[in-house]
Design a protein around this motif. Sequence first.
Motif, mmCIF file in Angstrom:
data_model
loop_
_atom_site.group_PDB
_atom_site.id
_atom_site.type_symbol
_atom_site.label_atom_id
_atom_site.label_comp_id
_atom_site.label_asym_id
_atom_site.label_seq_id
_atom_site.Cartn_x
_atom_site.Cartn_y
_atom_site.Cartn_z
ATOM 1 N N ALA A 175 1.086 126.206 -6.110
ATOM 2 C CA ALA A 175 1.580 124.839 -6.530
ATOM 3 C C ALA A 175 1.771 123.799 -5.347
ATOM 4 O O ALA A 175 1.518 122.455 -5.421
ATOM 5 N N ASP A 176 1.240 124.394 -3.696
ATOM 6 C CA ASP A 176 1.305 123.839 -2.650
ATOM 7 C C ASP A 176 0.152 123.657 -2.295
ATOM 8 O O ASP A 176 -0.567 122.187 -1.929
ATOM 9 N N GLY A 177 -1.117 125.163 -2.780
ATOM 10 C CA GLY A 177 -2.293 124.106 -2.900
ATOM 11 C C GLY A 177 -2.751 124.142 -1.280
ATOM 12 O O GLY A 177 -2.007 124.472 -0.575
ATOM 13 N N LEU A 178 -4.128 123.883 -1.109
ATOM 14 C CA LEU A 178 -4.514 123.620 0.773
ATOM 15 C C LEU A 178 -3.142 123.001 1.173
ATOM 16 O O LEU A 178 -2.975 121.603 1.438
ATOM 17 N N PRO A 179 -3.156 123.284 2.665
ATOM 18 C CA PRO A 179 -2.615 122.297 3.892
ATOM 19 C C PRO A 179 -3.878 121.172 3.820
ATOM 20 O O PRO A 179 -4.892 121.218 3.660
ATOM 21 N N GLU A 180 -3.301 119.920 4.286
ATOM 22 C CA GLU A 180 -3.702 118.903 4.581
ATOM 23 C C GLU A 180 -4.522 119.189 5.394
ATOM 24 O O GLU A 180 -3.972 119.797 7.269
ATOM 25 N N GLY A 181 -6.308 118.815 6.029
ATOM 26 C CA GLY A 181 -7.379 118.523 6.686
ATOM 27 C C GLY A 181 -7.391 119.715 6.612
ATOM 28 O O GLY A 181 -8.371 120.674 7.633
ATOM 29 N N LEU A 182 -7.925 120.593 5.653
ATOM 30 C CA LEU A 182 -8.319 122.161 5.463
ATOM 31 C C LEU A 182 -8.749 122.532 3.865
ATOM 32 O O LEU A 182 -8.673 122.290 3.293
ATOM 33 N N GLU A 183 -10.161 123.195 4.314
ATOM 34 C CA GLU A 183 -10.763 123.455 2.527
ATOM 35 C C GLU A 183 -11.237 124.907 2.978
ATOM 36 O O GLU A 183 -11.080 125.959 4.370
ATOM 37 N N ALA A 184 -10.939 126.426 2.237
ATOM 38 C CA ALA A 184 -11.256 126.545 2.058
ATOM 39 C C ALA A 184 -11.972 127.209 0.612
ATOM 40 O O ALA A 184 -11.559 127.188 0.006
ATOM 41 N N ARG A 235 -14.968 131.717 4.212
ATOM 42 C CA ARG A 235 -15.053 130.349 4.889
ATOM 43 C C ARG A 235 -14.002 129.073 5.543
ATOM 44 O O ARG A 235 -13.412 128.627 3.911
ATOM 45 N N LEU A 236 -13.537 128.812 6.254
ATOM 46 C CA LEU A 236 -12.490 127.683 6.216
ATOM 47 C C LEU A 236 -13.404 126.412 7.238
ATOM 48 O O LEU A 236 -14.405 126.570 8.071
ATOM 49 N N LEU A 237 -12.434 125.125 7.126
ATOM 50 C CA LEU A 237 -12.933 123.740 7.532
ATOM 51 C C LEU A 237 -12.395 122.866 7.760
ATOM 52 O O LEU A 237 -11.170 123.257 6.822
ATOM 53 N N ALA A 238 -12.597 122.517 9.332
ATOM 54 C CA ALA A 238 -10.783 121.760 8.978
ATOM 55 C C ALA A 238 -11.403 120.747 10.040
ATOM 56 O O ALA A 238 -12.500 120.805 10.652
ATOM 57 N N ARG A 239 -9.908 119.388 10.179
ATOM 58 C CA ARG A 239 -10.073 119.148 10.844
ATOM 59 C C ARG A 239 -10.469 118.678 11.602
ATOM 60 O O ARG A 239 -11.288 117.842 13.446
ATOM 61 N N ASP A 240 -10.555 120.022 12.666
ATOM 62 C CA ASP A 240 -9.864 120.399 13.767
ATOM 63 C C ASP A 240 -10.027 121.307 14.712
ATOM 64 O O ASP A 240 -9.755 122.629 12.657
ATOM 65 N N GLY A 241 -9.720 122.281 15.398
ATOM 66 C CA GLY A 241 -9.817 123.570 15.770
ATOM 67 C C GLY A 241 -8.372 123.709 15.971
ATOM 68 O O GLY A 241 -8.621 125.168 15.600
#
Length: 294
Positions: free
Chosen positions: A242-251, A263-269
């Motif tokens: 329902a919530d999906g991925l948090p904002e600023g994160l792709e996985a 695999r994780l990709l985020a706006r910052d560390g």
Amino acid sequence: MYATELPSDASPRSTIPVELRAKGRLFVEALAAGGRTVRGAVEEAGPSRVRFPLSGRRGAALEGVLLNTGGGFAGGDSSHVSAHARDGAHLVLTTQAAEKIYRSDGALTRLNVELKVGKGACLDWMPQATILFDRARVERSITAEVAGSGRLLMIEPLVLGRTASGETLRAGSLFDGWRVRRDGRLIYADGLDLSGDISAALGRRAVARNWAGLATILLIAPEAESRLERVRAALGIGEEMADGLPEGLEAGASAWNGMLSVRLLARDGAGIERAIRRIIPELGVTEAPRIWHS
């Protein structure tokens, strides 16, 4: 080790002499003894050190904290870390802090990691993030040998640029090569090659959409595939979430042949760290290393 701020077109006279380059070497061995794990041979050279804090002695595992007394790596520095969890042992390795790779005057920083996991042994390789300063030049090699009944967890976060200072990785180079063998057979090979106009490459939506944090997580274990749905649920992956991925994160997460890869990709560390903390319980890690809380 000296981290110098040198112009990108530095002349040969301004480079650091070879004899002043930092060359770190570390070997750590863990042994099973009476239902717990104890340290075996430990060899240290250059700025590379390992410590086994009392706070890390939880359950049957032995927790070691890797230190770089140089405070980071400059161009031309090198490090070789070798860790061996012998049959039946459980070794957890992390780092004292995020590792910094400074701007290079032209020479490569070379990092090598060699991991071995014996029969029925566990090795959790969980360093804190490696931060690449703009114009860093890095070549890293990670190799692992795992027994069929062994368990290896590898968590490798990268931060491209000093995001807290508003710096991005615009130039330099990064080559990151992984090779994992199980019972002597190659089962996993991966490579990341960033060079040339890095800023343009990272700006592409299909690559990194100008986000600075990324991580690769790999679990090699007999039960690895059974953990996939729990990992996906913890990240919010899937249409049923329902919530999906948090904002600023792709996985993304997948599992096959006794392996689980994330695999994780985020706006910052910070986004990468939060995501890692969310999924490590689903990877069999009951508690993050204590040093992560300091």
